[in-house]
Structure formats: C-alpha cells, structure tokens
Scaffold this active site. Structure first.
Site, mmCIF file in Angstrom:
data_model
loop_
_atom_site.group_PDB
_atom_site.id
_atom_site.type_symbol
_atom_site.label_atom_id
_atom_site.label_comp_id
_atom_site.label_asym_id
_atom_site.label_seq_id
_atom_site.Cartn_x
_atom_site.Cartn_y
_atom_site.Cartn_z
ATOM 1 N N SER A 1 -37.590 18.818 -52.916
ATOM 2 C CA SER A 1 -35.639 18.031 -53.714
ATOM 3 C C SER A 1 -37.166 17.646 -54.345
ATOM 4 C CB SER A 1 -34.921 18.232 -52.689
ATOM 5 O OG SER A 1 -34.405 17.270 -53.794
ATOM 6 N N TYR B 1 -30.456 11.544 -48.300
ATOM 7 C CA TYR B 1 -31.092 12.988 -48.567
ATOM 8 C C TYR B 1 -32.288 13.334 -49.326
ATOM 9 C CZ TYR B 1 -31.951 17.945 -50.380
ATOM 10 O OH TYR B 1 -32.862 18.992 -50.939
ATOM 11 N N LYS C 1 -36.063 14.245 -47.035
ATOM 12 C CA LYS C 1 -37.321 15.369 -47.745
ATOM 13 C C LYS C 1 -38.614 14.569 -47.672
ATOM 14 C CE LYS C 1 -34.765 19.091 -48.032
ATOM 15 N NZ LYS C 1 -34.548 20.219 -47.961
#
Length: 329
Positions: A118, A142, A146
C-alpha cells in the site's frame, strides 16, 4: 500458464485479479476466511478453500498437493480508521498471520510471491510524486503492518532465493461489469458518494477542508482495479528473477476530495450533499505515485484509470439489475 494461489481472493481487488488471471488462461485457487470478503465474489471457474492464512498447518496440504507456481497475497485488514483506534488486531492479522502464511509457503517450496502492499507505507511524503525509494514513515498502523511484511519479504527473498514483487497501491477504485467495491462498513470515497447519489445515504462526510492543498481537501491518486490486476499478471513474467522489487501502482495524477465529489455529481446528474467534518487521524494531505519503475520494468500502463472511467464503471456496477444485486448480498 501458471497455477496461482490467491490469498484474499474473495475481496474487492483479489476477486477481480482472480477473474483476470482466469481470463488469461491461468489456473486459480482462492483461499479466504470470508471475514471481509464474499463467497459470491469468487469467480466460478476458480477453486475455493475457506481457510485462514494464519493456519499454516491447515494450509500446508493444499500448498503441497496443488504444486502452485506463484502466490498472490491480498488478505489483510485494511480499514484506516480502525487501524488507528485498534492497532492490535492489525498487527495480529496482517503481520503475525502474514508470517505464518509465509512459513507455509516456504515449507511448500514456492518461491514466487506477489504482495498487495500500500501507499500507506509512505505516510506524509517529503517528495511528490512519490518514488519507491522515498522515506517510509507510516501514519497509521495499517501502513506500518504493510511495511513490516515488506521487510520480512526482503529477508525471505535474500535468504531463500524468492522472487518477490510488492505492489504499493494508491487508491484502488472502479469496477468491472460483474464485480465492484463492497465493504462493511463502507469507507471508500467513490462507493460512499454513489450511495449519496442513489439515495441510500443522506450526505457524504468530508473529513477536513483545511489542508495545505489547492482547495483544502486531501489529494489522492486513483487507479482502476483492472489496471491493478494487470500489474499482478505482468509480475508473473519476472518469476524467474530472484530478489525483491517494490512498485508503485498509480497514475501520477492526484484529485482532491472535492474534485471527486464534483465528478460524481456531474456523471450521475444528481446532487451530492456534503457535510464537513474535522480531519481524520492518519490521513496524509497528499498521496500521488510516480509510476516510472513499473512502467519501465514491467511495461505497465494505466489504461482504465481516468477519473471518468473509474466513476462510470463503479456507477454502472452499482446500477446493475436488481436480481443481480440480490444474488450479490
């Protein structure tokens, strides 16, 4: 043709990528625990296994018996607000579960791995458009998860001779005639705006209009999900090259939240009621990709990612016949 295991293939991007793999003649087996995905999103031509990627022991028999050529890893928790308020579950599922999955893949002797990463790994960028070697300082857990799995994959590629491609998506959007975005709860801008346009939602919450951007709202680089799928298919061509490569998937053009609101109103010919809210934690003001690396190394081009095509495809999917919508719920 390749035999591909797709983890998270019942989700938005994973299911559409699986459909494109099948259309190109590849064999696909999907593994998904259906915590956020939908069984009916799985292409009918794909084999499906209801399983959790964290269950490495349970996955080993599937991985060994089917002799996969490559693994595409889409499975992850991905809601940014939740990652800010409840980071623990993100580290548990995305990192701990991800490592368990890597170990199952390694035990099966599979060495080609494609990771759905991402743009959230960059956080607030210090250069625009963002190249792959830009500083990586995630603004939310988040993005941190990643980045942590990217780092693990770097070690796996060097220690075990893996060929790894990590794709840093910017804003995945758009739909095909048979598949589109469906999240519970919905948090993505275009589906939310289309819910307002269709009368399902009274207003759109715009989080922050005081950013240091031309119109005060966040700027994002939107890329059509079909273009994302094409990047994954192109990654199969470098399966023979050991090492890890990270690629941005974006267009190099960013649109503000207000521009997207205006574009949806224009395309649907319906008013969009907007309610201004305070800034949301974890949102960088601008995210815009430099796609130079993926263009040069894989020959990738964004052929579906104009804002008009993204919105028109998503609106067409949302307006599909009522019977189809019943079957998809």
């Amino acid at each position: 043709m390749a035999n591909v295991l797709v983890a998270g293939g019942a989700g938005y991007v994973g299911s559409i990528c699986s459909a494109e793999l099948l259309r190109c003649g590849h064999a696909v087996t999907i593994v998904d625990n259906l915590s956020t995905g939908f069984r009916e999103a799985v292409p009918p031509e794909a084999d499906f296994v209801a399983a959790d990627i964290a269950d490495s022991r349970g996955l080993q028999s599937i991985l060994v018996q089917s002799k996969f050529d490559a693994v595409f890893h889409f499975a992850a928790k991905a809601l940014i607000p939740e990652s800010v308020s409840n980071p623990g579950i993100f580290f548990q599922e995305n990192v701990a579960g991800g490592i368990a999955f890597l170990e199952a893949v390694r035990a099966a002797g599979i060495r080609h791995f494609v990771f759905s990463s991402s743009a959230a790994v960059y956080g607030v960028p210090d250069v625009l458009p963002i190249p792959e070697d830009a500083a990586r300082n995630p603004s939310n857990s988040y993005g941190e998860t990643k980045l942590m799995l990217e780092r693990a994959l770097q070690w796996y590629s060097s220690a075990y001779g893996w060929s790894v491609a990590a794709f840093r998506y910017f804003n995945a959007a758009g739909a095909t005639p048979t598949a589109g975005e469906r999240h519970q709860p919905e948090t993505h801008i275009i589906p939310l705006l289309l819910e307002v346009a269709s009368g399902e939602r009274d207003f759109f919450r715009l989080y922050g209009d005081d950013y240091d951007t031309p119109d005060g709202t966040c700027l994002r680089d939107y890329v059509h999900v079909l273009d994302i799928a094409q990047a994954h298919i192109l990654a199969l061509k470098i399966a023979h090259r050991p090492g890890m490569r990270c690629f941005n998937i974006g267009t190099g053009t960013a649109y503000s939240v207000r521009q997207v609101c205006d574009a949806v109103a224009e395309h649907t010919n319906r008013p969009i009621n907007i309610r201004i809210e305070p800034r949301r934690a974890g949102d960088p003001p601008v995210l815009c990709a430099s796609p130079r690396s993926i263009q040069q190394e894989l020959g990738w081009r964004a052929t579906h990612s104009t804002l008009q095509e993204i919105i028109s495809s998503a609106w067409a999917w949302k307006q599909r016949p009522a019977r189809e919508m019943e079957l998809a719920t």
